[in-house]
Write a protein that holds these residues in place. Structure first.
Motif, PDB file in Angstrom:
ATOM      1  N   ARG A 109       3.999   1.861 -16.307  1.00 45.53           N
ATOM      2  CA  ARG A 109       4.539   3.182 -15.999  1.00 45.53           C
ATOM      3  C   ARG A 109       3.799   4.266 -16.786  1.00 45.53           C
ATOM      4  N   GLU A 110       3.528   3.997 -18.058  1.00 44.26           N
ATOM      5  CA  GLU A 110       2.891   4.997 -18.922  1.00 44.26           C
ATOM      6  C   GLU A 110       1.405   5.172 -18.616  1.00 44.26           C
ATOM      7  N   VAL A 111       0.758   4.103 -18.179  1.00 41.96           N
ATOM      8  CA  VAL A 111      -0.697   4.161 -17.965  1.00 41.96           C
ATOM      9  C   VAL A 111      -1.030   4.401 -16.471  1.00 41.96           C
ATOM     10  N   ALA A 112      -0.652   3.449 -15.619  1.00 45.67           N
ATOM     11  CA  ALA A 112      -1.062   3.515 -14.209  1.00 45.67           C
ATOM     12  C   ALA A 112      -0.331   4.618 -13.444  1.00 45.67           C
ATOM     13  N   ILE A 113       0.992   4.672 -13.584  1.00 45.97           N
ATOM     14  CA  ILE A 113       1.744   5.668 -12.824  1.00 45.97           C
ATOM     15  C   ILE A 113       1.366   7.082 -13.266  1.00 45.97           C
ATOM     16  N   LYS A 114       1.310   7.289 -14.595  1.00 43.00           N
ATOM     17  CA  LYS A 114       0.899   8.607 -15.094  1.00 43.00           C
ATOM     18  C   LYS A 114      -0.515   8.950 -14.620  1.00 43.00           C
ATOM     19  N   ALA A 127      -7.791   4.462   2.129  1.00 43.79           N
ATOM     20  CA  ALA A 127      -6.355   4.219   1.970  1.00 43.79           C
ATOM     21  C   ALA A 127      -6.048   3.276   0.810  1.00 43.79           C
ATOM     22  N   PHE A 128      -4.820   3.378   0.343  1.00 44.45           N
ATOM     23  CA  PHE A 128      -4.227   2.463  -0.639  1.00 44.45           C
ATOM     24  C   PHE A 128      -2.796   2.224  -0.182  1.00 44.45           C
ATOM     25  N   GLY A 129      -2.314   0.990  -0.288  1.00 46.10           N
ATOM     26  CA  GLY A 129      -0.963   0.713   0.192  1.00 46.10           C
ATOM     27  C   GLY A 129      -0.223  -0.312  -0.628  1.00 46.10           C
ATOM     28  N   LYS A 130       1.107  -0.198  -0.628  1.00 44.68           N
ATOM     29  CA  LYS A 130       1.996  -1.210  -1.209  1.00 44.68           C
ATOM     30  C   LYS A 130       3.024  -1.590  -0.155  1.00 44.68           C
ATOM     31  N   MET A 131       3.205  -2.880   0.058  1.00 45.91           N
ATOM     32  CA  MET A 131       4.194  -3.367   1.016  1.00 45.91           C
ATOM     33  C   MET A 131       5.170  -4.277   0.277  1.00 45.91           C
ATOM     34  N   LEU A 132       6.452  -3.981   0.396  1.00 44.95           N
ATOM     35  CA  LEU A 132       7.500  -4.736  -0.275  1.00 44.95           C
ATOM     36  C   LEU A 132       8.312  -5.514   0.748  1.00 44.95           C
ATOM     37  N   VAL A 168       8.267   6.614  -4.962  1.00 42.45           N
ATOM     38  CA  VAL A 168       6.838   6.288  -4.960  1.00 42.45           C
ATOM     39  C   VAL A 168       6.489   5.501  -6.218  1.00 42.45           C
ATOM     40  N   ASN A 169       6.967   5.962  -7.374  1.00 39.54           N
ATOM     41  CA  ASN A 169       6.686   5.277  -8.641  1.00 39.54           C
ATOM     42  C   ASN A 169       7.171   3.832  -8.601  1.00 39.54           C
ATOM     43  N   GLN A 170       8.394   3.624  -8.114  1.00 40.96           N
ATOM     44  CA  GLN A 170       8.968   2.284  -8.094  1.00 40.96           C
ATOM     45  C   GLN A 170       8.211   1.361  -7.147  1.00 40.96           C
ATOM     46  N   MET A 171       7.731   1.900  -6.029  1.00 41.84           N
ATOM     47  CA  MET A 171       7.002   1.054  -5.084  1.00 41.84           C
ATOM     48  C   MET A 171       5.626   0.680  -5.616  1.00 41.84           C
ATOM     49  N   ILE A 172       4.974   1.605  -6.292  1.00 41.83           N
ATOM     50  CA  ILE A 172       3.680   1.277  -6.900  1.00 41.83           C
ATOM     51  C   ILE A 172       3.868   0.237  -8.002  1.00 41.83           C
ATOM     52  N   GLU A 173       4.956   0.360  -8.744  1.00 44.34           N
ATOM     53  CA  GLU A 173       5.215  -0.479  -9.922  1.00 44.34           C
ATOM     54  C   GLU A 173       5.821  -1.829  -9.576  1.00 44.34           C
ATOM     55  N   ASP A 174       6.268  -2.027  -8.333  1.00 40.04           N
ATOM     56  CA  ASP A 174       7.025  -3.228  -7.942  1.00 40.04           C
ATOM     57  C   ASP A 174       8.323  -3.310  -8.737  1.00 40.04           C
ATOM     58  N   TYR A 175       8.981  -2.170  -8.873  1.00 35.54           N
ATOM     59  CA  TYR A 175      10.208  -2.103  -9.657  1.00 35.54           C
ATOM     60  C   TYR A 175      11.291  -2.957  -9.007  1.00 35.54           C
ATOM     61  N   GLU A 176      12.018  -3.689  -9.857  1.00 34.76           N
ATOM     62  CA  GLU A 176      13.071  -4.573  -9.353  1.00 34.76           C
ATOM     63  C   GLU A 176      14.317  -4.463 -10.230  1.00 34.76           C
ATOM     64  N   PHE A 223      14.830  -3.181  -6.330  1.00 36.49           N
ATOM     65  CA  PHE A 223      14.411  -1.993  -5.595  1.00 36.49           C
ATOM     66  C   PHE A 223      15.530  -1.592  -4.650  1.00 36.49           C
ATOM     67  N   GLU A 224      16.042  -0.400  -4.864  1.00 37.94           N
ATOM     68  CA  GLU A 224      17.158   0.117  -4.075  1.00 37.94           C
ATOM     69  C   GLU A 224      18.314  -0.881  -4.044  1.00 37.94           C
ATOM     70  N   GLY A 225      18.549  -1.514  -5.205  1.00 42.01           N
ATOM     71  CA  GLY A 225      19.687  -2.411  -5.378  1.00 42.01           C
ATOM     72  C   GLY A 225      19.471  -3.830  -4.906  1.00 42.01           C
ATOM     73  N   GLU A 226      18.257  -4.177  -4.428  1.00 41.05           N
ATOM     74  CA  GLU A 226      18.007  -5.527  -3.918  1.00 41.05           C
ATOM     75  C   GLU A 226      16.804  -6.159  -4.598  1.00 41.05           C
ATOM     76  N   ALA A 227      16.814  -7.492  -4.635  1.00 44.71           N
ATOM     77  CA  ALA A 227      15.715  -8.235  -5.237  1.00 44.71           C
ATOM     78  C   ALA A 227      14.472  -8.149  -4.363  1.00 44.71           C
ATOM     79  N   LEU A 228      13.306  -8.281  -4.984  1.00 45.19           N
ATOM     80  CA  LEU A 228      12.044  -8.330  -4.243  1.00 45.19           C
ATOM     81  C   LEU A 228      11.687  -9.780  -3.955  1.00 45.19           C
TER      82      LEU A 228
END
Length: 374
Positions: A243-248, A296-301, A352-360, A362-367
């Motif tokens: 979060r501190e390095v890539a997202i910033k 392009a760059f993409g993240k798919m969850l 956007v931050n959470q999708m790039i980070e693979d935050y879990e 995500f929106e209350g559900e497991a990845l």
């Protein structure tokens, strides 16, 4: 001898001939006690159609197979039959819609359903392509019928019957190979006089050099301060403090004038009942997006601990819209709902931050999985 149709009672291709016969006032009898897989394997049936397909029509003049040919024959038994139109243009338009039904509707239904019935190899990307092509054909048909009561614009015709068939379909038939021209006897050779040597062509008559390949419209956009490859390297090389390095780093690089961010949501999540099939579906999408790798760059969850699984994505594209060549070439695009990210909205920016980070979670559900296109 009455006309006898060999097929089962629920065979949709037999309906073509039966409906055409009803409209034309032609008596066609459906053979009794026909059992698919048994009756069409008998020596008697194979004499009528050597490959054992139905329907087959018995007539006083002989046998006819292939459902479109049978429907045409039955229609033309009635003189001046309006089902075949009254002009050459009528006839051409009727044939147009018959071909449309065979090539754009029947064929794609078959590619979708046959593997599901175990009659072919099930490949998720092939199924998705068939569904997308079928939807495109049905959309075209609906668009035409919005302003036209009948398909060829004048009255009920044979092309209408072809469109009205019920599923399931049979696979489309290949066109027969064109017969080779008969060999012509070679004329006797006559001694030739020595040909005069041609003078070399002047430079202006030489073949033109191949024209350079046109540039992608995205290459013609004004330069952007964001270097996409720099972001991809930062994403790949950041192993800790993401979060501190890539997202910033992403937001420091991001150029809202040269790039745009998009959320995508799969339209048919209720179909995602098998985990590995859903994962393969997303992998296939990313493979087909390879044509946009430079832009392009993409993240798919893949989201959820149990079925049906949800598929959501985030994409960064060069320019302010989704590139047209991507929409044209990658059929998966129409399988998703697309929404442009409003980066002035802090909630969307955090998503956007959470999708790039693979935050879990995500929106209350497991990845179940997260895939990256870079």
């Amino acid at each position: 001898m009455a006309l006898v149709l060999h097929a089962g009672k629920i065979n949709k291709n037999a309906f073509k001939a039966l409906i055409a016969a009803e409209y034309s006032g032609v008596d066609v009898k459906l053979v009794e006690n026909f059992e698919m897989g048994v009756s069409n394997k008998t020596p008697e049936f194979l004499k009528m159609n050597p490959i054992g397909k139905v329907p087959v029509l018995e007539t006083p003049e002989g046998r006819i197979f292939e459902s479109n040919a049978i429907a045409r024959y039955v229609t033309q038994l009635k003189a001046d039959n309006p089902l075949y139109g009254s002009t050459l243009m009528d006839y051409a338009r009727i044939e147009q819609w018959i071909d449309f039904a065979s090539m754009e509707i029947d064929s794609n239904i078959g590619k979708w359903f046959y593997p599901r019935w175990g009659l072919g190899v099930y490949l998720p990307p092939a199924e998705e392509a068939a569904i997308a092509a079928l939807k495109r054909a049905l959309d075209a048909l609906n668009t035409h019928l919005v302003s036209n009561t009948y398909l060829p614009n004048f009255k009920k015709v044979l092309g209408e019957i072809k469109q009205a068939e019920s599923v399931p379909p049979v696979s489309s038939v290949k066109k027969p190979a064109q017969p080779k021209e008969s060999a012509k006897p070679k004329p006797k050779e006559v001694p030739k006089k020595e040909a005069k040597k041609e003078a070399p062509k002047p430079a202006e008559e030489e073949e033109e050099a191949p024209k350079p390949k046109p540039k992608n419209p995205l290459d013609l956009l004004p330069p952007s301060k964001m270097v996409l490859d720099d972001w991809k390297r930062l994403y790949s090389n950041t192993k800790t403090n993401f979060r501190e390095v890539a997202i910033k780093g992403f937001w420091d690089m991001y150029d809202p004038e040269g790039y745009s961010l998009w959320f995508c949501d799969y339209k048919y999540n209720d179909e995602n009942t098998v985990s590995f099939v859903t994962l393969n579906k997303v992998s296939g999408f990313l493979q087909r997006m390879d044509l946009a790798r430079k832009y392009a760059f993409g993240k798919m969850l893949v989201i959820g601990s149990e079925s049906p699984f949800k598929v959501k994505g985030l994409w960064l594209f060069r320019g302010q819209e989704i590139p047209q060549f991507v929409l044209d070439e990658c059929y998966d695009m129409e399988l998703y709902d697309w929404k442009k990210v409003d980066i002035s909205d802090e909630a969307q920016k955090e998503r956007v931050n959470q999708m790039i980070e693979d935050y879990e979670p995500f929106e209350g559900e497991a990845l179940l999985d997260a895939k990256c296109f870079k």
